[in-house]
Design an enzyme around this catalytic site. Sequence first.
Site, mmCIF file in Angstrom:
data_model
loop_
_atom_site.group_PDB
_atom_site.id
_atom_site.type_symbol
_atom_site.label_atom_id
_atom_site.label_comp_id
_atom_site.label_asym_id
_atom_site.label_seq_id
_atom_site.Cartn_x
_atom_site.Cartn_y
_atom_site.Cartn_z
ATOM 1 N N ALA A 10 0.846 -1.191 0.000
ATOM 2 C CA ALA A 10 0.000 0.000 0.000
ATOM 3 C C ALA A 10 0.879 1.237 0.000
ATOM 4 O O ALA A 10 1.637 1.463 0.934
ATOM 5 C CB ALA A 10 -0.908 0.006 1.227
ATOM 6 N N LEU A 12 2.684 3.814 -3.238
ATOM 7 C CA LEU A 12 3.698 3.665 -4.294
ATOM 8 C C LEU A 12 4.440 4.977 -4.522
ATOM 9 O O LEU A 12 4.773 5.333 -5.640
ATOM 10 C CB LEU A 12 3.035 3.197 -5.590
ATOM 11 N N THR A 14 7.830 7.392 -3.096
ATOM 12 C CA THR A 14 9.273 7.182 -3.172
ATOM 13 C C THR A 14 9.683 5.871 -2.535
ATOM 14 O O THR A 14 10.430 5.081 -3.123
ATOM 15 C CB THR A 14 10.002 8.347 -2.488
ATOM 16 N N GLY A 17 8.004 2.606 -4.322
ATOM 17 C CA GLY A 17 8.748 2.256 -5.530
ATOM 18 C C GLY A 17 10.104 1.694 -5.202
ATOM 19 O O GLY A 17 10.601 0.763 -5.871
ATOM 20 N N ALA A 34 16.572 -15.107 2.708
ATOM 21 C CA ALA A 34 15.256 -15.363 3.302
ATOM 22 C C ALA A 34 14.909 -16.846 3.321
ATOM 23 O O ALA A 34 14.025 -17.263 4.070
ATOM 24 C CB ALA A 34 14.189 -14.593 2.540
ATOM 25 N N ARG A 46 -3.172 5.993 -4.738
ATOM 26 C CA ARG A 46 -4.251 6.913 -5.106
ATOM 27 C C ARG A 46 -4.392 7.068 -6.617
ATOM 28 O O ARG A 46 -5.505 7.175 -7.124
ATOM 29 C CB ARG A 46 -3.993 8.282 -4.461
ATOM 30 N N ILE A 137 18.824 2.715 9.295
ATOM 31 C CA ILE A 137 19.666 2.353 10.440
ATOM 32 C C ILE A 137 18.936 1.278 11.249
ATOM 33 O O ILE A 137 17.792 1.485 11.656
ATOM 34 C CB ILE A 137 19.932 3.577 11.335
ATOM 35 N N LYS A 206 9.145 9.340 16.760
ATOM 36 C CA LYS A 206 10.202 8.329 16.778
ATOM 37 C C LYS A 206 10.705 8.072 18.188
ATOM 38 O O LYS A 206 10.973 6.925 18.567
ATOM 39 C CB LYS A 206 11.347 8.779 15.865
#
EC number: 1.1.1.3
Length: 428
Positions: A10, A12, A14, A17, A34, A46, A137, A206
């Site tokens: 959900a 798309l 910066t 993509g 993985a 949108r 980080i 944060k």
Amino acid sequence: MAQALRVALAGLGTVGGGVIRVLDENRELITRRAGRPIEVVAVSARDRAKNRGVDLSRFAWVDDTASLAEAEADVVVELIGGSDGPALALARRTLAAGKGFVTANKAMLAHHGLELARAAEAAGQPLKFEAAVAGGIPVIKGLREGAAANAIARVYGILNGTCNFIVSKMEAEGRDFAEVLAEAQALGFAEADPSFDIDGVDAAHKLSILASLAFGTAPAFGDVAISGIRHLLAADIAEAAALGYRVRLVGVAEADAHGLFQRVHAHLVPNDHPLAHVTGATNAVVAEGNFVGRLLFQGAGAGEGPTASAVVADLIDIARGEFGPPYAMPADALATSGAADSGERRGRAYLRFAVADRVGVLAEIAAAMRDAGVSIESLIQRGANGDGSVLVAIVTHEGPERCVAAALERLRGSQSLMGEPMWMHILG
């Protein structure tokens, strides 16, 4: 090989993509690490027609973002943003549907993290958010896993790249805040409305996440004392340099018997401290553990590559089956700690006043400090400005913060002051 981990994405922009590009470019390496492929199978945004520089034709398109929770996927990645609205609706529906959830949304976690952690644990599903703090980080993983054996005394750092770009640019070039902010906006480091960044709100989101991980407390964004850099002057930067400091917007969290202390505030950082040398749009977090000592996490705090890298790292963990409680311990074990009284905290302070250039002003300020119990270490007065004011900078000796607050309250409304004083703590 094991079945692929199917991902619904959900957002798309910066970062969205970037996630697709990371998965495409490093596909073989990621599969080996993985233990199985990681494949995006559905996306939502949108504007379906917008060119995002990646091939979206291979993915199912879902117009209603919240409906991604019902897509044929194992994990939903949310990169929409916003503390409520579509992002929160998607998070709730995804966990209720028994699917894993990965997000870079610090605002949503700061406001609703405890609720979402409980939902994830009830569903037996991962809730991962490495990208929500400090971009690429690995500070979330570092606190949740690497430092898990330690009692953390304090966690603090530079948590907003926009502010750090501005203050380090002011420092390097002697320019004023408004001019450097405009440049940051032109370069894309600051939003058209930069309030969340420059007023400290983004850093506070944060910090509340870091504090929860560090101290085993429920996220308490409402208890963070917040101020930013909007009123910082080039003269403050110059005074700090003359005193052997650099100005940085620092978030600090500590927990003790008196409660949880959380604050985002401009600080004077000693030149020999690692944070003094963090420049540009870089983030850095320091955690102090009782056995591991001081840990420093530093790197790019935002941007397509670093943030997308953190999102994919969370997906790799999920593909391996490596996940535990979102906040390092079960949500019901997180303590509910009241906000600590900052007035009893002891430290040194930098105070800057713009005052009328007339006899008796310094005596008035000194008397307010004396009457409030503030001991002055140094006092500097600079020459007149174009508006008829002069700048007075004071550095205090160590003492309770309530005394400094009382001194400033005594000066409130004084005809000698031209504008609000600037109070910066000195990082100890």
